[in-house]
Design a protein around this motif. Structure first.
Motif, PDB file in Angstrom:
ATOM      1  N   SER A  85       0.885  -1.268  -0.066  1.00 27.00           N
ATOM      2  CA  SER A  85       0.010  -0.037   0.088  1.00 27.00           C
ATOM      3  C   SER A  85       0.785   1.334  -0.025  1.00 27.00           C
ATOM      4  N   TYR A  86       2.196   1.115   0.255  1.00 29.12           N
ATOM      5  CA  TYR A  86       2.918   2.353   0.414  1.00 29.12           C
ATOM      6  C   TYR A  86       3.279   2.737  -1.135  1.00 29.12           C
ATOM      7  N   LEU A  87       2.995   2.012  -1.847  1.00 33.88           N
ATOM      8  CA  LEU A  87       3.425   2.155  -3.360  1.00 33.88           C
ATOM      9  C   LEU A  87       1.928   2.684  -4.347  1.00 33.88           C
ATOM     10  N   THR A 126      16.202   9.148  -7.333  1.00 35.15           N
ATOM     11  CA  THR A 126      15.085   8.613  -6.899  1.00 35.15           C
ATOM     12  C   THR A 126      14.608   7.490  -7.540  1.00 35.15           C
ATOM     13  N   GLN A 127      13.982   6.657  -6.655  1.00 36.99           N
ATOM     14  CA  GLN A 127      13.308   5.305  -7.313  1.00 36.99           C
ATOM     15  C   GLN A 127      11.911   5.648  -7.929  1.00 36.99           C
ATOM     16  N   GLY A 128      11.465   6.996  -7.937  1.00 35.58           N
ATOM     17  CA  GLY A 128      10.428   7.235  -8.617  1.00 35.58           C
ATOM     18  C   GLY A 128      10.299   8.699  -8.784  1.00 35.58           C
ATOM     19  N   PHE A 174      17.785   0.440  -3.027  1.00 34.17           N
ATOM     20  CA  PHE A 174      17.154  -0.603  -1.647  1.00 34.17           C
ATOM     21  C   PHE A 174      16.103  -0.179  -1.072  1.00 34.17           C
ATOM     22  N   GLY A 175      15.236   0.806  -1.541  1.00 32.25           N
ATOM     23  CA  GLY A 175      14.137   1.480  -0.780  1.00 32.25           C
ATOM     24  C   GLY A 175      14.421   2.861  -0.219  1.00 32.25           C
ATOM     25  N   GLY A 176      15.750   3.112   0.112  1.00 30.19           N
ATOM     26  CA  GLY A 176      16.424   4.319   0.632  1.00 30.19           C
ATOM     27  C   GLY A 176      15.895   5.434  -0.323  1.00 30.19           C
ATOM     28  N   MET A 185      13.112  -1.043   3.496  1.00 31.25           N
ATOM     29  CA  MET A 185      14.440  -1.325   2.919  1.00 31.25           C
ATOM     30  C   MET A 185      14.039  -2.976   2.275  1.00 31.25           C
ATOM     31  N   ARG A 186      14.745  -3.225   0.939  1.00 33.24           N
ATOM     32  CA  ARG A 186      14.308  -4.419   0.394  1.00 33.24           C
ATOM     33  C   ARG A 186      13.618  -5.414   1.314  1.00 33.24           C
ATOM     34  N   GLY A 187      12.374  -5.895   0.825  1.00 32.35           N
ATOM     35  CA  GLY A 187      11.616  -6.655   1.443  1.00 32.35           C
ATOM     36  C   GLY A 187      10.986  -6.277   2.747  1.00 32.35           C
ATOM     37  N   SER A 239      10.170   2.442  -8.897  1.00 33.21           N
ATOM     38  CA  SER A 239      10.820   1.231  -8.798  1.00 33.21           C
ATOM     39  C   SER A 239      10.827   0.739  -7.438  1.00 33.21           C
ATOM     40  N   GLY A 240       9.790   0.267  -6.923  1.00 30.94           N
ATOM     41  CA  GLY A 240       9.546  -0.247  -5.681  1.00 30.94           C
ATOM     42  C   GLY A 240       8.787  -1.455  -5.526  1.00 30.94           C
ATOM     43  N   GLY A 241       8.622  -2.214  -4.492  1.00 30.89           N
ATOM     44  CA  GLY A 241       8.067  -3.217  -4.182  1.00 30.89           C
ATOM     45  C   GLY A 241       8.148  -4.431  -5.221  1.00 30.89           C
ATOM     46  N   SER A 242       9.163  -4.314  -5.933  1.00 32.97           N
ATOM     47  CA  SER A 242       9.507  -5.332  -7.040  1.00 32.97           C
ATOM     48  C   SER A 242       8.357  -5.552  -7.889  1.00 32.97           C
ATOM     49  N   GLY A 302      13.426  -8.352  -7.120  1.00 28.71           N
ATOM     50  CA  GLY A 302      14.475  -7.504  -6.646  1.00 28.71           C
ATOM     51  C   GLY A 302      14.417  -8.002  -5.176  1.00 28.71           C
ATOM     52  N   GLU A 303      13.221  -8.164  -4.462  1.00 32.87           N
ATOM     53  CA  GLU A 303      13.395  -8.283  -3.035  1.00 32.87           C
ATOM     54  C   GLU A 303      13.127  -9.652  -2.369  1.00 32.87           C
ATOM     55  N   ILE A 304      12.447 -10.592  -3.173  1.00 32.43           N
ATOM     56  CA  ILE A 304      12.396 -11.984  -2.668  1.00 32.43           C
ATOM     57  C   ILE A 304      13.786 -12.728  -2.551  1.00 32.43           C
TER      58      ILE A 304
HETATM   59 MO1  MOS Z   1      11.820  -1.575  -2.224  1.00 32.05          MO
HETATM   60  S1  MOS Z   1      12.294  -1.455  -0.177  1.00 32.05           S
HETATM   61  O1  MOS Z   1      10.253  -1.050  -2.529  1.00 32.05           O
HETATM   62  O2  MOS Z   1      12.714   0.000  -2.931  1.00 32.05           O
END
Ligand code: MOS
Length: 759
Positions: A3-5, A221-223, A253-255, A361-363, A517-520, A721-723
């Motif tokens: 939901s954060y994405l 930025t990942q977005g 890695f989410g940062g 952070m990743r996963g 680019s998040g949550g895989s 990416g995260e699994i």
């Molecule tokens: Mo990932 S922690 O949603 O970049």
């Protein structure tokens, strides 16, 4: 789940195709990154690489207390220094830089904006920004800012002590209060994971360029789209007056999912001075000011029958959060559906600490959560005297029992079985210290992995050019994962145009909207749009082919035509019989043809709503324990991932192998340690905050099941990416137990923990 994405609803329904799509050989190929040469030759520009005429430099000053107020900030000496143009503080910033209510800034939006007032709630919180003609002058000025504080004792304690916290119930079925105490076999243990910091190779940086009415922000930025939306609100300018550019990113890695305060400070300074401003976050500041994975503490209670059937599963966890934010680490991400169990309860709580805002952070959630769940499963297997693979297989399910939906594609059991086969698990002897290699003792451990599979909405524009090249663009970005490459592969799959003729343009918010680019989820989100855009461009092309006199296809029915190998030809005939598409465009004097793709997310897909979509995996680990010198190494990892169809074998393998190395760090090395006197993370550097080096990295065998998920679009690709990080740490601690007889329930495993080993 993610939901954060995602917004709860995406716009356009996108249904999976009725008949399975069979892609060409470019899909799944082991293709090197198309941006690789730019990176290896230093021509790829990362945020801090941008330079402009009249550009000046900002250096941020961080607080040296973690709790209290700024009594006074004296900038007079700094302001008189050579080259100094501006020292921003809470006293002169004038406009608040906070995220207004209603703007989705993501989970790391700080409640207070940077320099909003004199209240300090964590060490390193920005108290000033010095801006000067040169970087060195700005550094000197920042060091000359004199800040006096009224300091209070900070609270950076670990979580064990907190009493009277308020819990909420995240998931519940059956009656664990009755089922657990009456279960014949019980596990009741508590697991702890420490603060970890993202610290990718590329540190955060912003180059802000204000031209009097518009901002261009060069970011990592990942977005890019989300960064624009948030910064428009923070800076109080219309969205059309901001452009965010992030062409290359040295990982995140989410940062880098969501904007951090330095971006707003750089933009503000640029607007104030009417000059471009470069602001780099230092490695030390990376430990305080740009998020971290929060500390977690999780009590696990599992009840089972003597033959290993789970009857009750409880996870009661808490995580720390910052004073200004309520950020839950979703440790129960996978718990409600990983195993079949009639009675289940997951509860959570947050505990305030004087730390900066935590962030995904990743996963996020699943990775620390599975450390607890899968460690407890290993302990249960030992208590049952049952093989830990067998215990998991016995409790496998093809129904998500949290919502009674079938999984769209779940092959957890196969991951365990194939992994066991590849690892040689059948040779394992369960007694502690019973396996040897010369003087070394071997430990073998296993754990399961899971991570959500999601898909957001995306647009893409594809232009087939008359010079024989293609331009494909979307306002998503490539954090280093391979997004540039897989986008080119999709265009090539649908046209046969070679990869080296396809120009992929990403990382610019002025392009048509693309996913974070998040949550895989970026791959699953962007490729349907790229496919649709390509098909639309091809449709126009075929129409031109049938309408142009002199064309070999003049006045034919365009539905009888196809494109492959970059040539238009009669459907069913070989590509070589056709005409290069650019020749037809030239003949028709048609210029370029463009197609637009616009696809929706999983949330708007009515058929997908009836399914539970997740990725699964299994991690098999070997450790070598040298009792003579108390030396522990992770020597071998076999990882089997059920992540849907794999688009690119090489980039996918890189993702998972990198995650395994990160898992070695999580299990054996990583933790930020806060000084209880002042809240300073004392190991805020790469000498003291340990991460694995090459020498610490095991031999890694990555295997993908490569089974398309029918709910994830034509290609059936889930994210990977995260699994790959999920399950690594508990598999390592299980292996450590097998080798040494020491069960470490609080990460990271330290040599001190193992000195008591009797082996
Ligand atoms: Mo990932 S922690 O949603 O970049």
């Amino acid at each position: 789940m993610l939901s954060y994405l995602f917004e709860p609803d995406d716009a356009t329904p996108a249904k999976p195709p009725a008949t399975p799509y069979t892609p060409s050989a470019i899909i799944g190929a082991s293709l090197a990154r198309i941006d690789g040469p730019l990176k290896t030759t230093g021509r790829a520009s990362y945020a801090a690489d941008y330079n402009f005429p009249r550009m000046v430099y900002g250096v941020a000053v961080g607080s040296t207390i973690a709790n209290g107020t700024v009594r006074s900030v004296d900038t007079s000496a700094a302001e008189k220094m050579p080259g100094v143009l501006l020292v921003l503080t809470h006293e002169n910033i004038n406009a608040p830089l906070r995220v207004p209510n209603g703007v989705r800034a993501g989970r790391n939006s700080e409640t207070r904006g940077p320099l909003e007032d004199n209240v300090i709630s964590y060490w390193g919180q920005y108290v000033a920004l010095a801006v000067a003609e040169t970087f060195e002058q700005a550094q000197a000025a920042a060091a000359a800012v004199r800040v006096q504080y009224d300091s209070k004792q900070p609270n950076v304690a670990i979580l064990l002590d907190d009493a009277n916290i308020t819990s909420r119930t995240n998931s519940k079925r059956g009656d664990t209060d009755a089922a657990f105490p009456s279960a014949p076999v019980q596990i009741d243990e508590t697991y702890v994971t420490p603060v970890e910091t993202h610290n990718p190779m590329e540190m955060h940086a912003t180059v802000a360029v204000w031209d009097g009415s518009k901002f261009i922000l060069y970011e990592c930025t990942q977005g890019v789209v989300n960064h624009l939306n948030v910064m428009a609100a923070v800076l109080g300018v219309p969205k059309e007056n901001i452009q965010v550019i992030s062409r290359f990113i040295g990982s995140g890695f989410g940062g880098k999912l969501f904007p951090w305060p330095h971006s707003a400070l750089a933009a503000t300074a640029s607007r104030r001075l009417n000059r471009p401003v470069k602001l780099s976050v230092t490695r030390k500041q990376m430990f305080t000011s740009v998020g971290h994975r929060p500390r977690t503490q999780q009590r696990m209670r599992i009840g089972a029958t003597p033959d290993g059937k789970l009857v009750s599963l409880q996870q009661d966890y808490r995580n720390h959060t910052s004073l200004g934010d309520n950020i839950g680490e979703n440790c129960g991400e996978a718990t409600p559906f990983l195993y079949s169990v009639a009675n289940l309860q997951v509860t959570s709580a947050m505990v305030k600490r004087n730390v900066g805002a935590p962030t995904p952070m990743r996963g996020p959630g699943a990775v620390p959560g599975l450390f607890a769940v899968e460690s407890a499963m290993d302990e249960l297997a030992i208590k049952l005297k049952m093989d830990p693979v067998e215990l998991r297989v016995r409790n496998d399910t093809l129904t998500d029992e949290s919502n009674n939906k079938p999984f769209s594609s779940r092959h957890y059991k196969e991951c365990l079985q194939i992994g066991a086969e590849k690892f040689g698990w059948s040779k394992r002897t369960p007694a502690i210290g019973s396996m040897r290699k010369g003087d070394l003792i071997l430990g073998w451990g296993v754990a399961g992995a899971s991570w959500g599979a999601g898909r957001g909405g995306s647009d893409a524009t594809v232009t087939l050019k008359s010079d024989g090249t293609v331009r494909v663009s979307s306002a998503t970005q490539d954090p280093g994962t391979g997004t540039y490459t897989i986008v080119a592969q999709i265009v090539s799959d649908r046209t046969g145009i070679p990869i080296d003729k396809i120009d992929v343009v990403l990382g610019d918010s002025s392009l048509v909207p693309g996913p974070t680019s998040g949550g895989s989820t970026a791959t699953a989100s962007v490729i349907p749009a790229v496919a649709q855009g390509t098909d639309a461009a091809v449709k126009s092309l075929l129409a031109i082919a049938t309408q142009t006199s002199g064309s070999p296809f003049f006045q034919q029915d365009s539905t009888t035509l196809a494109i492959s190998g970059g040539r238009i030809h009669a459907a069913g005939k070989p590509s070589q019989s056709g005409t290069p598409y650019q020749d037809l465009l030239k003949l028709a004097k048609a210029g370029d043809v463009t197609g637009n793709g616009h696809t929706g997310g999983l949330g708007s897909d009515t058929s997908a709503r009836d399914y539970s979509t997740h990725s699964f995996g299994a991690q098999f680990v070997e450790v070598e324990w040298d009792p003579g010198i108390a030396r522990l190494r992770v020597s071998r990892v076999v990882t089997v991932i059920d992540g849907g169809r794999i688009i690119n074998q090489k980039t996918a393998t890189n993702q998972v192998a990198g995650a395994v190395v990160m898992g070695v760090g999580m299990a054996l090395m990583e933790q930020a340690i806060y000084d209880p006197r002042n809240g300073h993370p004392v190991n805020d550097n790469f000498a003291d905050y340990l991460v694995p080096t090459h020498a610490d990295s095991p031999a890694i065998d990555v295997h993908f099941l490569n089974i398309p998920d029918p709910m994830l679009g034509q290609y059936g690709a889930r994210g990977i990416g995260e699994i790959g990080l999920a399950g690594v740490a508990p598999a390592i601690t299980a292996a450590v137990y097998h080798a040494t007889g020491i069960r470490v329930r609080s990460l990271p495993v330290r040599i001190e923990d193992l000195l008591a080993s009797a082996v």
